[in-house]
Scaffold this motif. Structure first.
Motif, mmCIF file in Angstrom:
data_model
loop_
_atom_site.group_PDB
_atom_site.id
_atom_site.type_symbol
_atom_site.label_atom_id
_atom_site.label_comp_id
_atom_site.label_asym_id
_atom_site.label_seq_id
_atom_site.Cartn_x
_atom_site.Cartn_y
_atom_site.Cartn_z
ATOM 1 N N TRP A 1 32.238 23.843 24.747
ATOM 2 C CA TRP A 1 32.321 22.472 25.242
ATOM 3 C C TRP A 1 31.871 22.373 26.697
ATOM 4 C CZ3 TRP A 1 36.542 25.661 24.820
ATOM 5 C CH2 TRP A 1 37.337 25.835 25.951
ATOM 6 N N VAL A 2 31.445 21.147 27.042
ATOM 7 C CA VAL A 2 31.185 20.759 28.421
ATOM 8 C C VAL A 2 31.957 19.462 28.648
ATOM 9 C CG1 VAL A 2 29.447 20.006 30.102
ATOM 10 C CG2 VAL A 2 28.900 21.826 28.461
ATOM 11 N N ASP A 3 32.717 19.383 29.752
ATOM 12 C CA ASP A 3 33.561 18.212 29.981
ATOM 13 C C ASP A 3 33.577 17.848 31.453
ATOM 14 O OD1 ASP A 3 35.349 16.155 29.316
ATOM 15 O OD2 ASP A 3 37.093 17.417 29.710
ATOM 16 N N ASP A 4 33.371 16.569 31.759
ATOM 17 C CA ASP A 4 33.441 16.044 33.117
ATOM 18 C C ASP A 4 32.488 16.792 34.046
ATOM 19 O OD1 ASP A 4 34.247 14.629 35.407
ATOM 20 O OD2 ASP A 4 35.885 16.046 35.803
ATOM 21 N N VAL A 5 31.207 16.674 33.765
ATOM 22 C CA VAL A 5 30.169 17.310 34.581
ATOM 23 C C VAL A 5 29.126 16.264 34.945
ATOM 24 C CG1 VAL A 5 28.324 19.033 34.605
ATOM 25 C CG2 VAL A 5 30.541 19.595 33.576
ATOM 26 N N TRP A 6 28.708 16.265 36.200
ATOM 27 C CA TRP A 6 27.593 15.431 36.664
ATOM 28 C C TRP A 6 26.397 16.329 36.929
ATOM 29 C CZ3 TRP A 6 26.798 10.182 37.425
ATOM 30 C CH2 TRP A 6 27.902 9.356 37.196
ATOM 31 N N CYS A 7 25.254 15.951 36.399
ATOM 32 C CA CYS A 7 24.008 16.688 36.630
ATOM 33 C C CYS A 7 23.049 15.742 37.345
ATOM 34 C CB CYS A 7 23.399 17.162 35.316
ATOM 35 S SG CYS A 7 24.459 18.305 34.392
ATOM 36 N N VAL A 8 22.713 16.058 38.580
ATOM 37 C CA VAL A 8 21.932 15.159 39.418
ATOM 38 C C VAL A 8 20.566 15.770 39.684
ATOM 39 C CG1 VAL A 8 21.893 13.857 41.576
ATOM 40 C CG2 VAL A 8 24.083 14.381 40.482
ATOM 41 N N GLU A 9 19.514 15.088 39.286
ATOM 42 C CA GLU A 9 18.113 15.452 39.518
ATOM 43 C C GLU A 9 17.648 16.631 38.667
ATOM 44 O OE1 GLU A 9 16.765 13.237 41.120
ATOM 45 O OE2 GLU A 9 18.103 12.516 42.678
ATOM 46 N N THR A 10 18.360 16.956 37.604
ATOM 47 C CA THR A 10 17.921 18.024 36.704
ATOM 48 C C THR A 10 16.957 17.459 35.665
ATOM 49 O OG1 THR A 10 19.892 17.616 35.381
ATOM 50 C CG2 THR A 10 19.990 19.423 36.976
ATOM 51 N N MET A 11 16.113 18.324 35.112
ATOM 52 C CA MET A 11 15.192 17.940 34.033
ATOM 53 C C MET A 11 15.471 18.809 32.806
ATOM 54 S SD MET A 11 12.703 15.611 34.699
ATOM 55 C CE MET A 11 11.655 14.925 35.965
ATOM 56 N N ASN A 12 15.250 18.223 31.612
ATOM 57 C CA ASN A 12 15.628 18.935 30.381
ATOM 58 C C ASN A 12 17.049 19.462 30.559
ATOM 59 O OD1 ASN A 12 13.360 18.603 28.713
ATOM 60 N ND2 ASN A 12 12.270 20.216 29.793
#
Length: 702
Positions: A328-339
């Motif tokens: 699982w992945v929970d409560d994550v922000w990904c900023v300026e990522t691609m794919n």
């Protein structure tokens, strides 16, 4: 007392469930395909061959309806001083937990990142199961921020091992050496079925994990009308005859020669097209195996990259690559990522995870923020604001159930769209895309022959700018209770024939049950199970389903209007070029192809070299769907008038047709021609005296 408490909870949750997701006070119309009977049980309508909407509730961590575990912290990491590289200290903590003894349910322990910045020049890798990487928060001053600053392309977090992808996704990693197998003998097994007949049950037992292997045959490819694709005169291959579609299921009952499964099939098996006794059933384990990589989680952190105005192929950073099983992945922000998040493996939940971009992806090729590449994947309460991207896609031969639930997406020119080559069993449930599309189309020769990308897919109570829902031969795709423009088109890059539309039911008005996935989950496991995944009575998630709030699209400038030809239909479209001159300023995109489509005559595309050949320098506009045009304007910038030969072509019916040609251009050159439907428009500069440049290329329907 415990039994009484459970009965009370069941009554409370059942009442809430029927109000919020079933028999509701708003008196929403009921779907005829899936609805509640008078006792509150789900009923499914079948077509004449027994096909039905599948039960999607098996998607997600541990097969759906299971809360993420609260795993104790075993190692704590503090941010290094002075912005020093943090990969080694994080990896050291992960590796230390990796050799700790396994606790209950295959868990070992959590690595806690304290608040602060962690500069990482390469991937953080998790290759052993039972490990949770946990931050102290994803937003605000308490956030744990992984800041990517390396030179090579890499994901921030790579959850993988040698056997992960094949083992968890297709079962190849744990094939039983005893080679116990049989074949399905039914003439037809419908999509959504959870049982079938076999030639022999010898060696199989209740609880076995099995592969069901569906062959690709020339008869089926022909029936799907996928053996006639050509691009620029060259044949394109949809699915090679060596490819096999795989379902992984558990046997829950054996009655003589009938196998019953824990979860339904997402595709149909037609012996007249696949061959008699051609679908194999192979025993791969006596029980649900402990995969090399399972029970891994990433929680409560932020992945931050520098903003880059580029095409995704040149972008250096992705977010989280997650494989394995029951992760699982929970409560994550990904900023300026691609794919950003490729999801391989099986029984994985991505929850409350958000992707945000400063710049729109450049070029006609689009990345995927959430890439489903496995089975039983649940994307829940997520978002993306990427322009010119796929918010969510599926890949080749992905078998469902795969689900996107209660999520918001914005970005010009973006869409939720299965990408290629026959994924099946995909549910988009209560998703909102106000400036983009939700599509289940025939992509034709797009890519390298993506063809039919989705069968047995469902869009349920979604709101989108546009819907393209098409029916493959012998198959159904549904759009039920959806709001947005319906579009009918031919397959990609063709002008005709317009393909049959999928099943639209209650278009323009939402239906009951409000959420198909949650209704199916409650029907299978009981209404109280909704609490485990965050949809308890009164929770913000449940409230969102009852009272959806449309995300606000990014403001976009209006298209320029030419006084002679009208609106510029090429404005801000994606563009590909075969050459770009290196920048001589701090702007790396000073001469990028997009500069000729931005409505600013002072900016321009400049190729990187002066080509003198039939190929020339090319500039190709992706019209993002069939576009009718009959006029164009082309301009060179002031002070640069060096083009001496050019041609402009439109892609129609998977080939290129000459629209216009000339020798010189100057400040404004116009061309008119009979109306034509194009998917792309390509300019080729065949000859120039010195450096060439194009400040404007506009398209019009006059």
């Amino acid at each position: 007392m415990k039994r009484i408490r459970n009965i009370i909870l069941t009554v409370i949750f059942s009442g809430f469930f029927l109000t919020a997701f079933g028999q509701n006070p708003d008196r929403l119309p009921e779907s005829k395909w899936v609805y509640h009977d008078s006792k509150g049980n789900l009923v499914y309508q079948k077509d004449e061959r027994g096909n039905q909407i599948m039960d999607f509730s098996h998607a997600g961590y541990m097969g759906g309806g299971v809360a993420f575990p609260n795993v104790p912290v075993k190692k704590t990491v503090r941010p290094p001083a002075n912005g020093a590289d943090a990969v080694d200290i994080i990896q050291e903590a992960i590796d230390a937990v990796a050799v700790m003894p396994v606790m209950e349910n295959g868990l070992r322990g959590a690595v806690l990142l304290e608040s602060g910045d962690y500069y990482c020049s390469r991937s953080i890798r998790i290759s052993v199961g039972g490990i949770i990487l946990r931050g102290s928060g994803s937003e605000g001053e308490n956030a744990s921020v992984i800041r990517l600053n390396g030179e090579k392309k890499y994901p921030a977090i790579n959850i993988n091992s040698e056997r992960t992808q094949r083992g968890a996704r297709g079962g190849a990693g744990f094939t039983d050496p005893n080679n116990i197998r049989t074949v399905i003998v039914d003439a037809y097994v419908p999509s959504g079925a959870n049982s079938f007949h076999v030639s022999s049950g010898e060696g199989f037992a209740v609880g076995d994990i099995i592969q069901i292997r569906r062959p690709t045959t020339k008869e089926w490819v022909h029936f799907m009308e996928m053996d006639n694709m050509k691009r620029n005169g060259n044949p394109q291959t949809w699915l090679s005859l060596e490819r096999t579609g795989v379902h992984i299921r558990r046997i829950t009952a054996i009655n003589a020669l009938t196998f019953t499964l824990d979860a339904p099939l997402s595709d149909s098996y037609n012996a007249s097209l696949l061959g008699q006794n051609a679908v194999e059933v192979i025993r791969v384990a006596a029980s649900e195996p402990v995969m090399p990589l399972s029970q891994v989680g990433v929680e409560h952190l932020r992945i931050q990259c520098p903003p880059l105005e580029t095409d995704y192929g040149s972008a250096p950073y992705s977010g989280i690559r997650i494989g394995g099983q029951d992760c699982w992945v929970d409560d994550v922000w990904c900023v300026e990522t691609m794919n950003t998040i490729p999801i391989t493996g099986r029984r994985i939940t991505i929850r409350n995870t958000h992707v945000t971009h400063t710049h729109t992806n450049l070029g006609a090729s689009k990345p995927a923020d959430f890439s489903i590449e496995g089975s039983q994947i649940l994307i829940d309460r997520c978002s993306s604001d990427g322009g010119n991207t796929y918010w969510v896609w599926t890949n080749s031969y992905d078998s469902g159930p795969n689900v996107v639930l209660n999520s918001n997406f914005t970005g010009r020119g973006s869409r939720i769209q299965p990408h290629q080559r026959w994924a099946t069993g995909f549910l988009v449930d209560n998703c909102r895309t106000p400036d983009g599309g939700i599509d289940f189309p025939n992509r034709g020769v797009a890519g390298s022959g993506h063809g039919w990308c989705m069968g047995w897919g469902v869009a349920w109570n979604c709101t989108a700018k546009t819907f393209i829902i098409q029916n493959p031969p012998g198959t159904i795709n549904w759009a039920i209770g959806c709001i947005g423009e319906r579009r009918q088109t031919a397959r990609y890059f063709d002008t005709a024939p317009v393909l049959p539309e999928g099943v639209f039911e209650s278009h323009g008005t939402h239906v009951a049950p409000r959420s198909l996935y949650l209704a199916q989950l409650a029907d299978r496991l009981g209404a109280p199970v909704l609490e485990a995944i965050g949809y308890a009575p009164g929770s913000p998630a449940a409230f969102t389903l009852e009272n959806p709030v449309m995300p606000v699209p990014r403001p976009e400038p209006p298209a320029p209007v030419d006084p002679e030809f009208g609106e510029n239909l090429a404005f801000l479209r994606p563009v590909n070029t075969n050459s770009v001159r290196q920048s001589d300023t701090n702007d790396p995109r000073q001469y990028g192809g997009e500069k000729a489509l931005d409505g600013n005559s002072a900016t321009y595309w400049m190729p990187g070299e002066n080509r003198r050949s039939d190929r020339g320098n090319t500039f190709e506009i992706d019209t993002e769907g069939p576009l009718v045009i009959n006029a164009l304007i082309i301009s060179e910038p002031a002070g640069i008038s060096n083009v001496r030969a050019y041609k402009i072509e439109g892609q129609t019916d998977s080939d290129y047709t000459l629209l216009a040609e000339g020798e010189t251009i100057g400040a404004r050159k116009t061309h008119t021609f009979p109306k034509i439907t194009v998917w792309k428009v390509r300019l080729t500069i065949l000859q120039s005296d010195g450096l060439s440049a194009i400040s404007e290329l506009t398209l019009h329907e006059k």
